[in-house]
Scaffold this motif. Sequence first.
Motif, short mmCIF file in Angstrom:
data_model
loop_
_atom_site.label_atom_id
_atom_site.label_comp_id
_atom_site.label_asym_id
_atom_site.label_seq_id
_atom_site.Cartn_x
_atom_site.Cartn_y
_atom_site.Cartn_z
N HIS A 186 -12.73 -4.76 -3.78
CA HIS A 186 -14.19 -4.68 -3.60
C HIS A 186 -14.93 -4.80 -4.95
O HIS A 186 -14.38 -5.34 -5.89
N GLU A 200 -14.86 3.35 -2.68
CA GLU A 200 -13.59 2.69 -2.95
C GLU A 200 -13.67 1.78 -4.19
O GLU A 200 -12.75 1.77 -5.01
N HIS A 254 -6.40 -0.67 -3.15
CA HIS A 254 -7.42 -0.26 -2.18
C HIS A 254 -7.26 1.20 -1.79
O HIS A 254 -6.20 1.80 -1.97
N ASP A 256 -8.92 2.46 1.60
CA ASP A 256 -9.86 2.24 2.69
C ASP A 256 -10.03 3.47 3.56
O ASP A 256 -9.30 4.46 3.42
N HIS A 287 -11.69 -6.76 5.38
CA HIS A 287 -11.76 -7.23 4.00
C HIS A 287 -12.27 -8.66 3.92
O HIS A 287 -13.04 -9.00 3.05
#
Length: 409
Positions: A186, A200, A254, A256, A287
Amino acid sequence: MSRIIAIICAFVWAFSAPVQAQELSGLARIDGATSGFSEGWRGEVTLRLDLSQGVPWRVFQLEDPKRLVLDFREVDWRGFTADALGQAEGIGAVRFGQFRPGWSRMVIGLEAALGVKTAALAVDETSGAAQLEVVLTPVSGADYAAQAGAPRDPRWDLPEPALPPVSTRQERPDWAPVVVVIDPGHGGIDPGAERGEVNEKTLMLTFGRELRDTLRRTGAFEVVMTRDEDVFVSLERRVSIAHEAGADIFISLHADALSQGHATGATVYTLSEEASDKASEILAERHDRADILAGIDLSKADDEVANVLLDLARLETQPRTDLFAGLLARQIRETTGSLNKKPLRHAGFSVLKAADVPSVLLEVGFLSSKADLERLTDPNWRALMAGAIRDALQLWVEEDEEMRGLLRQ
Ligand SMILES: [Zn+2]
């Protein structure tokens, strides 16, 4: 739409001289108190943004999902919230943030087919303050589709981030460091999962930097990050950074949030056409959708010849990826004890499609799990996790070289 864009761009560049002068006084800010949506006759919606100074900008619309995209030469978003804009019929979620260094983007979700009727930026000659007004009007689905599309205008081709020098495994002598590409998930306009104060994108950037330092201290690894700041990087760009860096291995990081199944503990994902379970499929889709929301649609990127080439490359890459995924899960279990019940999974993550580079996506933990959230925000625990990844990489390099040696005989 192309006609509207041409008019807008001509208008914007006419302002280039005063804009450059104004840039000396800092970045443009949006006044949330006076900016916002308003509803007009026959379903029209007007968006007004009050800016502290004029900036080059453009507007375009995209399909699937329908959204309006506004790009600016940089805006300082501090203190601004989407709530300040209020709501209007047909307007969905508003997201904004830095898109690339020096460039900002606002994405406005559209719940109805609303086309751009007019768009103009007016600058007050005395104060230098600017007012951007975009009027949206209901159009047919067909008219919307005809207008939609990202414009191709060379004046808006954004500069690529600087890249490290290209080196490939073949060219390097035997003792050369292994090139690890760390990909903090991200960034910028796409925050990833959020829980309270924690998001995140920030957490993974922090952990990515910690992991980079841990790997560098061994002297055995050369580390390249796909992003080292809070900036949006497309999935395609992340993959091409790995290629250009001559990556030996690619690790996407990640954390999540999953609403289903109380997911907890680290989980290692590898690429597969078929997702190993429903949760993995949803995660991969989510994603890819973040990229689409940011204005980049890769859905048409696949073609058959490319697929055949990718399959061939994966024949060699797949066992090397599986070897690393297995070692990683083992080291994480031994070092942190925090491993998912089903630690090895497959899903069609676009970010893992660097076919000739072994690639894994590590869910370091899940922000939706209270226990994981506590661990992820604890620097001591993250140090253990970084150590586990380092150890797994060192084991992988040894075993991989043995395995490749055997293959060549
Ligand atoms: Zn993520």
